[in-house]
Structures are given as C-alpha cells and as structure tokens.
Design a protein around this motif. Structure first.
Motif, short mmCIF file in Angstrom:
data_model
loop_
_atom_site.label_atom_id
_atom_site.label_comp_id
_atom_site.label_asym_id
_atom_site.label_seq_id
_atom_site.Cartn_x
_atom_site.Cartn_y
_atom_site.Cartn_z
N TYR A 23 46.35 38.21 41.30
CA TYR A 23 46.85 37.39 42.40
C TYR A 23 48.33 37.04 42.21
CZ TYR A 23 47.18 33.63 45.81
OH TYR A 23 47.57 32.85 46.85
N ALA A 24 48.70 36.63 41.00
CA ALA A 24 50.10 36.25 40.74
C ALA A 24 51.05 37.44 40.99
CB ALA A 24 50.26 35.74 39.31
N ASP A 25 50.61 38.64 40.64
CA ASP A 25 51.43 39.83 40.89
C ASP A 25 51.58 40.07 42.39
OD1 ASP A 25 51.53 40.10 38.17
OD2 ASP A 25 50.29 41.91 38.08
N ALA A 26 50.50 39.87 43.14
CA ALA A 26 50.55 40.06 44.59
C ALA A 26 51.54 39.07 45.22
CB ALA A 26 49.16 39.87 45.20
N ASP A 31 56.84 38.01 47.67
CA ASP A 31 58.06 37.20 47.64
C ASP A 31 59.32 38.04 47.42
OD1 ASP A 31 56.85 34.79 48.12
OD2 ASP A 31 56.81 34.16 46.02
N GLU A 32 59.24 39.00 46.50
CA GLU A 32 60.44 39.69 46.06
C GLU A 32 60.62 41.10 46.62
OE1 GLU A 32 60.98 39.40 41.83
OE2 GLU A 32 60.30 37.31 41.80
N LEU A 33 59.53 41.77 47.01
CA LEU A 33 59.64 43.17 47.43
C LEU A 33 59.42 43.40 48.92
CD1 LEU A 33 57.71 44.85 44.48
CD2 LEU A 33 60.18 44.58 44.73
N GLU A 35 59.65 43.27 52.83
CA GLU A 35 60.66 42.94 53.82
C GLU A 35 60.13 41.80 54.68
OE1 GLU A 35 62.62 46.17 55.91
OE2 GLU A 35 61.75 47.56 54.47
N LYS A 36 61.03 40.96 55.15
CA LYS A 36 60.66 39.82 55.96
C LYS A 36 61.09 40.07 57.40
CE LYS A 36 59.45 37.43 52.23
NZ LYS A 36 59.54 38.37 51.18
N PRO A 37 60.41 39.53 58.39
CA PRO A 37 59.22 38.69 58.25
C PRO A 37 57.99 39.55 57.92
CG PRO A 37 59.68 39.05 60.57
CD PRO A 37 60.79 39.71 59.79
N ILE A 38 57.05 38.94 57.25
CA ILE A 38 55.80 39.61 56.91
C ILE A 38 55.06 39.93 58.22
CG2 ILE A 38 53.55 39.34 55.77
CD1 ILE A 38 55.79 39.56 53.75
N ILE A 39 54.52 41.13 58.32
CA ILE A 39 53.74 41.53 59.49
C ILE A 39 52.46 40.69 59.52
CG2 ILE A 39 52.42 43.41 60.54
CD1 ILE A 39 55.34 43.97 60.77
N GLU A 40 52.23 40.04 60.66
CA GLU A 40 51.02 39.24 60.85
C GLU A 40 50.12 39.95 61.84
OE1 GLU A 40 51.92 34.87 61.42
OE2 GLU A 40 53.88 35.78 61.83
N LYS A 41 48.83 40.08 61.51
CA LYS A 41 47.91 40.72 62.44
C LYS A 41 46.47 40.35 62.10
CE LYS A 41 48.33 45.05 59.85
NZ LYS A 41 48.71 46.45 59.94
N LEU A 42 45.65 40.46 63.11
CA LEU A 42 44.21 40.33 62.95
C LEU A 42 43.64 41.73 63.01
CD1 LEU A 42 43.53 37.38 65.41
CD2 LEU A 42 43.67 37.27 62.92
#
Length: 111
Positions: A23-26, A31-33, A35-42
């Motif tokens: 989990y910590a790696d995810a 956070d670091e790799l 691209e933002k914004p994170i894709i949000e989807k259902l």
C-alpha cells in the motif's frame, strides 16, 4: 495490499501486468509518478457470454460525461457479439487514452 495495472499499447492490443504491491508503495507511486489530475471513474462489469466481459467506465471530474466500454479478448481475432448499446469504435483514437485524458480532458473537447 493493492494491485497495480500497467498498460502497454500496440494497435488495439494492450499488454497488462497485474500484481500486488505494498500500500505504501502504491501511495508513493500515485504521489510522485502519476500525472495529475488523477483519472476518476466508476467501473461497471457486464457479462458478454463465452467467459468474456464488458468493462464500462463512467468518467468523473474533468472527464465527466465520457463513458467508454471495453471488452477484453483473448486475441484481436476473437469474434464477439456487439450489443445494440455500443457506440462508435475508439480503440485507436488517442484522445480516449487515459494518458491523454489527463492533459486533454473530455470537458475541454469541442462537442
């Protein structure tokens, strides 16, 4: 533990590597790799017969209004029944790639 899914695209074929990561790696990867914004989807999964399934992604946030259906096939030559609700084919249209939806979100497209 979380799972990470990595897509590599060649034509309509996408290689996927799926395996568990801590989990910590995810969190660090997001956070670091990512691209933002994170894709949000259902995601909705619908059986397609013969062991196949449709994955329907309803995008949220800056990509709200976009809905994409994908079927995972054993090979590009595999035949399947296209349901009446299926829209146009966009597999080769780079605008629909998640990586491009980050920098060119659906909400900015000319409709």
């Amino acid at each position: 533990q979380d799972r990470i899914l990595r897509h590599l695209t060649v034509g309509c074929t996408r290689l996927e590597f799926e395996y568990e990561i801590p989990y910590a790696d995810a969190e660090k990867m997001l956070d670091e790799l990512a691209e933002k914004p994170i894709i949000e989807k259902l995601r909705y999964v619908i059986p397609a017969g013969d062991g196949l399934k449709w994955e329907i992604d309803e995008f949220l946030g800056v990509n709200q209004g976009l809905v994409v259906a994908e079927i995972e096939l054993p090979s590009e030559e595999t035949c399947f029944i296209k349901p009446a609700w299926l829209g146009k084919e966009v597999s080769l249209d780079p605008r629909f790639f998640n990586s491009n939806l980050v920098s060119n979100p659906y909400s900015t497209w000319k409709k």
